[in-house]
Design a protein around this motif. Structure first.
Motif, PDB file in Angstrom:
ATOM      1  N   ILE A   5      -3.320  -0.859  -4.992  1.00 29.89           N
ATOM      2  CA  ILE A   5      -2.787   0.219  -5.820  1.00 29.89           C
ATOM      3  C   ILE A   5      -1.263   0.172  -5.794  1.00 29.89           C
ATOM      4  O   ILE A   5      -0.660   0.084  -4.714  1.00 29.89           O
ATOM      5  N   VAL A   6      -0.645   0.239  -6.951  1.00 28.71           N
ATOM      6  CA  VAL A   6       0.800   0.445  -7.040  1.00 28.71           C
ATOM      7  C   VAL A   6       1.033   1.949  -7.041  1.00 28.71           C
ATOM      8  O   VAL A   6       0.630   2.648  -7.980  1.00 28.71           O
ATOM      9  N   GLY A   7       1.650   2.448  -5.996  1.00 26.43           N
ATOM     10  CA  GLY A   7       1.859   3.888  -5.929  1.00 26.43           C
ATOM     11  C   GLY A   7       2.416   4.331  -4.595  1.00 26.43           C
ATOM     12  O   GLY A   7       2.625   3.526  -3.684  1.00 26.43           O
ATOM     13  N   ASP A   8       2.644   5.630  -4.487  1.00 21.91           N
ATOM     14  CA  ASP A   8       3.201   6.274  -3.299  1.00 21.91           C
ATOM     15  C   ASP A   8       2.057   6.936  -2.543  1.00 21.91           C
ATOM     16  O   ASP A   8       1.409   7.844  -3.065  1.00 21.91           O
ATOM     17  N   PHE A   9       1.791   6.508  -1.327  1.00 24.85           N
ATOM     18  CA  PHE A   9       0.643   7.053  -0.619  1.00 24.85           C
ATOM     19  C   PHE A   9       0.830   8.527  -0.268  1.00 24.85           C
ATOM     20  O   PHE A   9      -0.132   9.246  -0.031  1.00 24.85           O
ATOM     21  N   LEU A  10       2.077   9.003  -0.274  1.00 23.66           N
ATOM     22  CA  LEU A  10       2.319  10.418   0.012  1.00 23.66           C
ATOM     23  C   LEU A  10       1.776  11.317  -1.096  1.00 23.66           C
ATOM     24  O   LEU A  10       1.410  12.468  -0.837  1.00 23.66           O
ATOM     25  N   THR A  11       1.735  10.806  -2.312  1.00 25.62           N
ATOM     26  CA  THR A  11       1.324  11.635  -3.451  1.00 25.62           C
ATOM     27  C   THR A  11       0.085  11.112  -4.172  1.00 25.62           C
ATOM     28  O   THR A  11      -0.486  11.826  -5.007  1.00 25.62           O
ATOM     29  N   HIS A  12      -0.348   9.890  -3.876  1.00 31.75           N
ATOM     30  CA  HIS A  12      -1.532   9.359  -4.548  1.00 31.75           C
ATOM     31  C   HIS A  12      -2.749  10.221  -4.201  1.00 31.75           C
ATOM     32  O   HIS A  12      -2.910  10.651  -3.057  1.00 31.75           O
ATOM     33  N   PRO A  13      -3.625  10.494  -5.178  1.00 27.77           N
ATOM     34  CA  PRO A  13      -4.722  11.448  -4.950  1.00 27.77           C
ATOM     35  C   PRO A  13      -5.895  10.879  -4.144  1.00 27.77           C
ATOM     36  O   PRO A  13      -7.043  10.900  -4.588  1.00 27.77           O
ATOM     37  N   PHE A  14      -5.608  10.379  -2.944  1.00 27.42           N
ATOM     38  CA  PHE A  14      -6.686  10.035  -2.029  1.00 27.42           C
ATOM     39  C   PHE A  14      -7.345  11.316  -1.537  1.00 27.42           C
ATOM     40  O   PHE A  14      -6.681  12.340  -1.350  1.00 27.42           O
ATOM     41  N   GLU A  15      -8.647  11.237  -1.288  1.00 24.47           N
ATOM     42  CA  GLU A  15      -9.346  12.383  -0.713  1.00 24.47           C
ATOM     43  C   GLU A  15      -9.007  12.507   0.765  1.00 24.47           C
ATOM     44  O   GLU A  15      -9.064  11.518   1.502  1.00 24.47           O
ATOM     45  N   PRO A  16      -8.660  13.703   1.229  1.00 23.64           N
ATOM     46  CA  PRO A  16      -8.434  13.875   2.671  1.00 23.64           C
ATOM     47  C   PRO A  16      -9.675  13.468   3.461  1.00 23.64           C
ATOM     48  O   PRO A  16     -10.809  13.652   3.017  1.00 23.64           O
ATOM     49  N   GLY A  17      -9.435  12.891   4.625  1.00 22.87           N
ATOM     50  CA  GLY A  17     -10.535  12.503   5.489  1.00 22.87           C
ATOM     51  C   GLY A  17     -11.400  11.380   4.958  1.00 22.87           C
ATOM     52  O   GLY A  17     -12.572  11.272   5.314  1.00 22.87           O
ATOM     53  N   SER A  18     -10.836  10.505   4.125  1.00 17.37           N
ATOM     54  CA  SER A  18     -11.666   9.500   3.461  1.00 17.37           C
ATOM     55  C   SER A  18     -11.565   8.097   4.071  1.00 17.37           C
ATOM     56  O   SER A  18     -12.203   7.178   3.575  1.00 17.37           O
ATOM     57  N   PHE A  19     -10.789   7.931   5.152  1.00 22.03           N
ATOM     58  CA  PHE A  19     -10.638   6.609   5.748  1.00 22.03           C
ATOM     59  C   PHE A  19     -10.958   6.641   7.235  1.00 22.03           C
ATOM     60  O   PHE A  19     -10.623   7.592   7.941  1.00 22.03           O
ATOM     61  N   ASP A  20     -11.587   5.575   7.705  1.00 22.49           N
ATOM     62  CA  ASP A  20     -11.850   5.393   9.129  1.00 22.49           C
ATOM     63  C   ASP A  20     -10.645   4.788   9.845  1.00 22.49           C
ATOM     64  O   ASP A  20     -10.501   4.937  11.061  1.00 22.49           O
ATOM     65  N   VAL A  21      -9.817   4.080   9.101  1.00 20.83           N
ATOM     66  CA  VAL A  21      -8.609   3.459   9.637  1.00 20.83           C
ATOM     67  C   VAL A  21      -7.480   3.663   8.640  1.00 20.83           C
ATOM     68  O   VAL A  21      -7.657   3.405   7.445  1.00 20.83           O
ATOM     69  N   VAL A  22      -6.348   4.127   9.116  1.00 22.33           N
ATOM     70  CA  VAL A  22      -5.121   4.127   8.319  1.00 22.33           C
ATOM     71  C   VAL A  22      -4.107   3.308   9.097  1.00 22.33           C
ATOM     72  O   VAL A  22      -3.781   3.630  10.251  1.00 22.33           O
ATOM     73  N   ALA A  23      -3.638   2.226   8.495  1.00 27.30           N
ATOM     74  CA  ALA A  23      -2.747   1.282   9.164  1.00 27.30           C
ATOM     75  C   ALA A  23      -1.448   1.135   8.382  1.00 27.30           C
ATOM     76  O   ALA A  23      -1.420   1.321   7.161  1.00 27.30           O
ATOM     77  N   SER A  24      -0.407   0.792   9.097  1.00 23.26           N
ATOM     78  CA  SER A  24       0.884   0.605   8.442  1.00 23.26           C
ATOM     79  C   SER A  24       1.763  -0.284   9.314  1.00 23.26           C
ATOM     80  O   SER A  24       1.838  -0.079  10.528  1.00 23.26           O
ATOM     81  N   VAL A  25       2.423  -1.241   8.691  1.00 18.77           N
ATOM     82  CA  VAL A  25       3.350  -2.125   9.401  1.00 18.77           C
ATOM     83  C   VAL A  25       4.690  -2.110   8.676  1.00 18.77           C
ATOM     84  O   VAL A  25       4.756  -2.399   7.478  1.00 18.77           O
ATOM     85  N   ALA A  26       5.743  -1.737   9.405  1.00 15.86           N
ATOM     86  CA  ALA A  26       7.119  -1.771   8.886  1.00 15.86           C
ATOM     87  C   ALA A  26       7.281  -0.975   7.595  1.00 15.86           C
ATOM     88  O   ALA A  26       7.979  -1.401   6.679  1.00 15.86           O
ATOM     89  N   THR A  27       6.622   0.177   7.541  1.00 15.48           N
ATOM     90  CA  THR A  27       6.686   1.008   6.338  1.00 15.48           C
ATOM     91  C   THR A  27       7.182   2.420   6.618  1.00 15.48           C
ATOM     92  O   THR A  27       7.845   3.034   5.779  1.00 15.48           O
ATOM     93  N   LEU A  28       6.887   2.947   7.794  1.00 11.70           N
ATOM     94  CA  LEU A  28       7.168   4.358   8.068  1.00 11.70           C
ATOM     95  C   LEU A  28       8.657   4.679   7.954  1.00 11.70           C
ATOM     96  O   LEU A  28       9.028   5.792   7.575  1.00 11.70           O
ATOM     97  N   HIS A  29       9.533   3.713   8.240  1.00 16.54           N
ATOM     98  CA  HIS A  29      10.971   3.981   8.171  1.00 16.54           C
ATOM     99  C   HIS A  29      11.480   4.035   6.732  1.00 16.54           C
ATOM    100  O   HIS A  29      12.651   4.350   6.505  1.00 16.54           O
ATOM    101  N   HIS A  30      10.609   3.738   5.751  1.00 17.94           N
ATOM    102  CA  HIS A  30      10.982   3.866   4.337  1.00 17.94           C
ATOM    103  C   HIS A  30      10.839   5.303   3.841  1.00 17.94           C
ATOM    104  O   HIS A  30      11.166   5.590   2.693  1.00 17.94           O
ATOM    105  N   MET A  31      10.324   6.187   4.668  1.00 15.07           N
ATOM    106  CA  MET A  31      10.065   7.574   4.260  1.00 15.07           C
ATOM    107  C   MET A  31      10.422   8.504   5.403  1.00 15.07           C
ATOM    108  O   MET A  31      10.795   8.049   6.498  1.00 15.07           O
ATOM    109  N   ASP A  32      10.325   9.802   5.161  1.00 15.22           N
ATOM    110  CA  ASP A  32      10.459  10.738   6.269  1.00 15.22           C
ATOM    111  C   ASP A  32       9.291  10.514   7.222  1.00 15.22           C
ATOM    112  O   ASP A  32       8.120  10.600   6.821  1.00 15.22           O
ATOM    113  N   ALA A  33       9.595  10.214   8.472  1.00 21.50           N
ATOM    114  CA  ALA A  33       8.545   9.822   9.418  1.00 21.50           C
ATOM    115  C   ALA A  33       7.537  10.940   9.645  1.00 21.50           C
ATOM    116  O   ALA A  33       6.333  10.686   9.747  1.00 21.50           O
ATOM    117  N   ALA A  34       8.005  12.171   9.722  1.00 27.73           N
ATOM    118  CA  ALA A  34       7.080  13.291   9.932  1.00 27.73           C
ATOM    119  C   ALA A  34       6.136  13.442   8.742  1.00 27.73           C
ATOM    120  O   ALA A  34       4.925  13.659   8.923  1.00 27.73           O
TER     121      ALA A  34
END
Length: 206
Positions: free
Chosen positions: A74-103
């Motif tokens: 998906i091309v998009g912003d995961f902060l605003t993309h309409p994923f359903e809450p609680g819909s993943f067993d794993v959420v992973a990220s590498v070298a991405t969190l510093h591109h946004m507000d960490a909190a």
């Protein structure tokens, strides 16, 4: 790509094993936040039947889609993309969190996890001098040794430097927002956070 090893290497790829080792048994759905050209997503797909990768950088997603495999990119912003809450067993990220507000990023990752799911982050943070200088110098030396034997793969995704949050601040933020999380600072100028979302009170352990 390293000619000797036949496998790409850089400081981020070096710690993919931290992510992959945290995947819980029976996980069915995984989200790779800031997936770039999809290397981690493809590795996750070896363990998880359904993998989604999301990234704002359209050229990187184009590269990811060029690889064979049934991963949803998906091309998009995961902060605003309409994923359903609680819909993943794993959420992973590498070298991405510093591109946004960490909190904001950690809060959204937590929201997208099902109870019992695992959040796994490898990130960059800012050193504090002079206290962090010996560790940083050691990391640079060890990184050069890895590079000499493995080569260095340079990603094409946008970069942010310097990271806005220090290692100390990231550790404190993780402890505050993700109680019980495992924060670890790594030699090759990275940190990792692994956290299992508590199961809902009274929920079955199955």
């Amino acid at each position: 790509m390293s000619v000797r090893s036949g496998r790409r290497w850089n400081h981020n790829i070096h710690y993919h094993s931290r992510i992959l080792g945290a995947v819980p048994d029976g996980a069915k759905r995984a989200l790779d936040v800031g997936c770039g050209e999809g290397m981690l997503a493809r590795e996750l797909r070896q363990a998880v039947p359904y993998v989604t990768g999301i990234d704002l950088h359209e050229p990187s997603i184009g590269q990811a889609r060029a690889y064979p495999g049934d991963i949803d990119y998906i091309v998009g912003d995961f902060l605003t993309h309409p994923f359903e809450p609680g819909s993943f067993d794993v959420v992973a990220s590498v070298a991405t969190l510093h591109h946004m507000d960490a909190a904001d990023g950690l809060a959204r990752m937590s929201e997208l996890l099902r109870p019992g799911g695992v959040l796994a982050v490898v990130g960059l943070a800012r050193s504090e001098l002079p206290g962090d200088l010996p560790r940083d110098l050691a990391g640079i030396v060890v990184g050069q040794v890895h590079r000499a034997f493995k080569g260095l793969w340079k990603q094409t995704s946008p970069t942010v430097w310097p990271p806005p949050v220090t290692y100390r601040q990231m550790r404190a933020l993780s402890a505050e927002m993700l109680p019980g999380s495992q924060y670890r600072r790594h030699l090759l100028l990275r940190y990792s956070v692994i956290w299992r979302k508590p199961r809902e009170h009274g929920a079955s352990a199955g």
